[in-house]
Motif scaffolding. Structure first.
Motif, PDB file in Angstrom:
ATOM      1  N   GLY A 156       0.814  -1.201   0.000  1.00  0.00           N
ATOM      2  CA  GLY A 156       0.000   0.000   0.000  1.00  0.00           C
ATOM      3  C   GLY A 156       0.845   1.246   0.000  1.00  0.00           C
ATOM      4  O   GLY A 156       2.056   1.216   0.249  1.00  0.00           O
ATOM      5  N   LYS A 160      -3.238   6.220  -1.281  1.00  0.00           N
ATOM      6  CA  LYS A 160      -4.510   5.547  -1.010  1.00  0.00           C
ATOM      7  C   LYS A 160      -4.718   4.267  -1.816  1.00  0.00           C
ATOM      8  O   LYS A 160      -5.771   3.638  -1.706  1.00  0.00           O
ATOM      9  CB  LYS A 160      -5.715   6.472  -1.235  1.00  0.00           C
ATOM     10  N   ALA A 177      -8.418   2.838  -1.848  1.00  0.00           N
ATOM     11  CA  ALA A 177      -9.067   2.765  -0.537  1.00  0.00           C
ATOM     12  C   ALA A 177      -9.600   4.140  -0.143  1.00  0.00           C
ATOM     13  O   ALA A 177      -9.473   5.115  -0.877  1.00  0.00           O
ATOM     14  CB  ALA A 177      -8.074   2.250   0.495  1.00  0.00           C
ATOM     15  N   SER A 179      -8.570   5.998   2.379  1.00  0.00           N
ATOM     16  CA  SER A 179      -7.553   6.894   2.934  1.00  0.00           C
ATOM     17  C   SER A 179      -6.167   6.271   2.750  1.00  0.00           C
ATOM     18  O   SER A 179      -6.032   5.190   2.149  1.00  0.00           O
ATOM     19  CB  SER A 179      -7.817   7.178   4.413  1.00  0.00           C
ATOM     20  N   GLU A 180      -5.158   6.936   3.280  1.00  0.00           N
ATOM     21  CA  GLU A 180      -3.783   6.474   3.129  1.00  0.00           C
ATOM     22  C   GLU A 180      -3.583   5.089   3.743  1.00  0.00           C
ATOM     23  O   GLU A 180      -4.237   4.722   4.717  1.00  0.00           O
ATOM     24  CB  GLU A 180      -2.819   7.471   3.793  1.00  0.00           C
ATOM     25  N   ILE A 181      -2.628   4.340   3.184  1.00  0.00           N
ATOM     26  CA  ILE A 181      -2.326   2.987   3.643  1.00  0.00           C
ATOM     27  C   ILE A 181      -0.891   2.969   4.166  1.00  0.00           C
ATOM     28  O   ILE A 181       0.055   3.217   3.417  1.00  0.00           O
ATOM     29  CB  ILE A 181      -2.487   1.954   2.514  1.00  0.00           C
ATOM     30  N   THR A 199      -6.312   0.856   6.773  1.00  0.00           N
ATOM     31  CA  THR A 199      -6.047   2.222   6.324  1.00  0.00           C
ATOM     32  C   THR A 199      -5.987   3.174   7.509  1.00  0.00           C
ATOM     33  O   THR A 199      -6.355   2.832   8.636  1.00  0.00           O
ATOM     34  CB  THR A 199      -7.139   2.704   5.348  1.00  0.00           C
ATOM     35  N   ASN A 200      -5.559   4.392   7.228  1.00  0.00           N
ATOM     36  CA  ASN A 200      -5.453   5.398   8.283  1.00  0.00           C
ATOM     37  C   ASN A 200      -6.811   5.899   8.762  1.00  0.00           C
ATOM     38  O   ASN A 200      -6.902   6.570   9.796  1.00  0.00           O
ATOM     39  CB  ASN A 200      -4.596   6.568   7.802  1.00  0.00           C
ATOM     40  N   SER A 201      -7.871   5.593   8.016  1.00  0.00           N
ATOM     41  CA  SER A 201      -9.219   5.939   8.468  1.00  0.00           C
ATOM     42  C   SER A 201      -9.771   4.903   9.442  1.00  0.00           C
ATOM     43  O   SER A 201     -10.851   5.089  10.000  1.00  0.00           O
ATOM     44  CB  SER A 201     -10.168   6.050   7.278  1.00  0.00           C
ATOM     45  N   TYR A 205      -9.950  -3.684   5.037  1.00  0.00           N
ATOM     46  CA  TYR A 205     -10.510  -4.141   3.771  1.00  0.00           C
ATOM     47  C   TYR A 205     -10.155  -5.607   3.528  1.00  0.00           C
ATOM     48  O   TYR A 205      -9.056  -6.063   3.860  1.00  0.00           O
ATOM     49  CB  TYR A 205      -9.945  -3.335   2.606  1.00  0.00           C
ATOM     50  N   LYS A 222      -6.470   4.482  13.395  1.00  0.00           N
ATOM     51  CA  LYS A 222      -5.670   3.979  12.283  1.00  0.00           C
ATOM     52  C   LYS A 222      -5.385   2.495  12.450  1.00  0.00           C
ATOM     53  O   LYS A 222      -5.215   2.008  13.573  1.00  0.00           O
ATOM     54  CB  LYS A 222      -4.326   4.717  12.211  1.00  0.00           C
TER      55      LYS A 222
END
Length: 420
Positions: A156, A160, A177, A179-181, A199-201, A205, A222
């Motif tokens: 990742g 994102k 995704a 947000s950032e991975i 992910t950072n959100s 997944y 996160k």
């Protein structure tokens, strides 16, 4: 006298020996993650591979001698430097992945940089290919080999996207995704394989092998930790374990449904370790938290024991029989500069003596009923070793019983157990 002490400790069921340094290697640059110990050149001896904050990959042998280095530092344009920190633009944040990606019988080293470049090196440190993502790569890549003599390289980026490359570094697909991975993905080898990543959100997944969404699960922080799938008890269904910076360890089924959670008071940043600590055919779950503790849970999420250090425990614990006594130990590094070796079963501590603490102040009256458990099991420290810096990760060489410790100061310590 030493023989008498040894015999006495054995009778008292105390662990024998101490931790002793074998060698130390000074990289000269900050380290950000764990090393990996693998025999990359087929000589029967493991090399220690790791990356640095200034963008270099090192290979040293098991005696602490340098074999080779690779410099991933690149020249950046003034425009690129507007969006990059010049001091960290090529940093290597994660542990390199070592695997024979092209089925030639030789292992390759795959890693990403803050500049968004993924490298594949041969076992002598020469570049095979590179791939450019559109954002920094901070999580380690995962490599899955397939029966058709292909390999999938999954990673990742902060752009994102989750990328799936073939062994030649060509994109087969990518998934965008929410947000950032920054986490390392996991390949789950079920009847229908899944690729898991956070992910950072706070979203976990699950994708199929073609990059299509199967399910997702939301946490409150996160997800920096790599998910892990395992079968914890005999004849049970596999479960997925993943920690979040919300301080919670989540146990899910393979459909993404929550089974149980365990809450700590700090972020959980790395993958859990599973191991049958007490030889009862049930695996325990061992992990660290930024509440300064190392935890051991049973398969239902009940705490068996915890051990408190003086600062965050970020890296994944290692479980092994360090002293060859037939019982496993838990090895955990802390930001307090210490490596801890813990008894895998913990130690039972009495809070009070049943039947005595039930006595009340009124003469002649006492209570027979025990209203709470008389004690609890806590983590039990066996040995402790202090390093010169924050411990950012460890590796273990089983053949020689050596613990390899990376510190933020750039020092690598090789320690082992020695009998008194």
């Amino acid at each position: 006298m030493n023989k008498i002490t040894f015999a006495f400790k054995k009778i008292m069921n105390q662990k024998i020996g101490r931790l002793e340094e074998q060698w130390k290697y000074d990289v000269g640059a900050m380290l950000l993650s764990s090393p990996v110990a693998e025999d990359i050149d087929g000589d029967g001896k493991k090399e220690i591979i790791f990356g640095t904050k200034d963008g270099k990959i090192f290979s040293i042998d098991s005696t602490g001698k340098l074999k080779w280095t690779f410099n991933a530092q690149e020249q950046h344009t003034d425009l690129e430097l507007m969006f990059l920190d010049a001091e960290t633009s090529d940093s290597i944040h994660s542990t390199p992945f070592v695997e024979d990606i092209n089925w030639d019988g030789k292992k390759e080293i795959v890693f990403g940089t803050e500049a968004g470049k993924l490298y594949a090196l041969d076992n002598s440190g020469k570049v095979i290919w590179t791939f450019n993502a559109n954002g920094p790569i901070r999580g380690a890549a995962t490599i899955q080999k397939f029966s058709n003599k292909e390999a999938g390289i999954i990673f990742g980026s902060l752009d994102k996207n989750l990328y799936f490359l073939n062994s030649k570094g060509k994109t087969l697909w990518k998934f965008e995704a929410d947000s950032e991975i920054e986490s390392c993905p996991a390949f789950i080898n079920l009847k229908t394989p899944l690729i898991l990543f956070g992910t950072n959100s706070g979203t976990l997944y699950a994708l199929d092998i073609r990059g299509k969404l199967v399910w997702s699960f939301k946490t409150k922080g996160k997800i920096l930790a790599q998910p892990l799938m395992d079968v914890l008890t005999r004849d049970a269904d596999p479960v997925i374990l993943v920690g979040s910076t919300d301080g919670t360890l989540y146990c899910l089924n393979t459909n993404g449904e929550k089974i149980w959670t365990y809450e700590t008071d700090g972020a959980i940043c790395s993958r859990v370790t599973t191991y049958d600590l007490n030889d009862d055919n049930r695996k325990e779950i061992i992990f660290g938290s930024c509440d300064n503790n190392v935890y051991a849970l049973d398969f239902t999420g009940r705490r068996l024991w915890s051990y408190e250090t003086d600062f965050w425990v970020v890296a994944s614990p290692i479980v092994t029989d360090l002293d060859n006594d037939g019982k496993p130990e838990v090895i955990a590094g802390s930001y307090d500069h210490n490596i801890y070796v813990l008894d895998s079963e913990g130690s039972y501590i009495l809070d009070y003596v049943p039947g005595v603490s039930g006595i009340v102040t009124q003469t002649g009256n006492y209570g027979e009923a025990i209203l709470k458990e008389p004690g609890k099991t806590q983590g039990k420290k066996i040995w402790q070793y202090q390093t010169e810096g924050v411990i950012v990760g460890c590796a273990y060489i089983d053949e020689s019983k050596n613990i390899i410790i990376n510190t933020d100061t750039g020092k690598i310590n090789n320690i082992t157990h020695k009998k008194d």
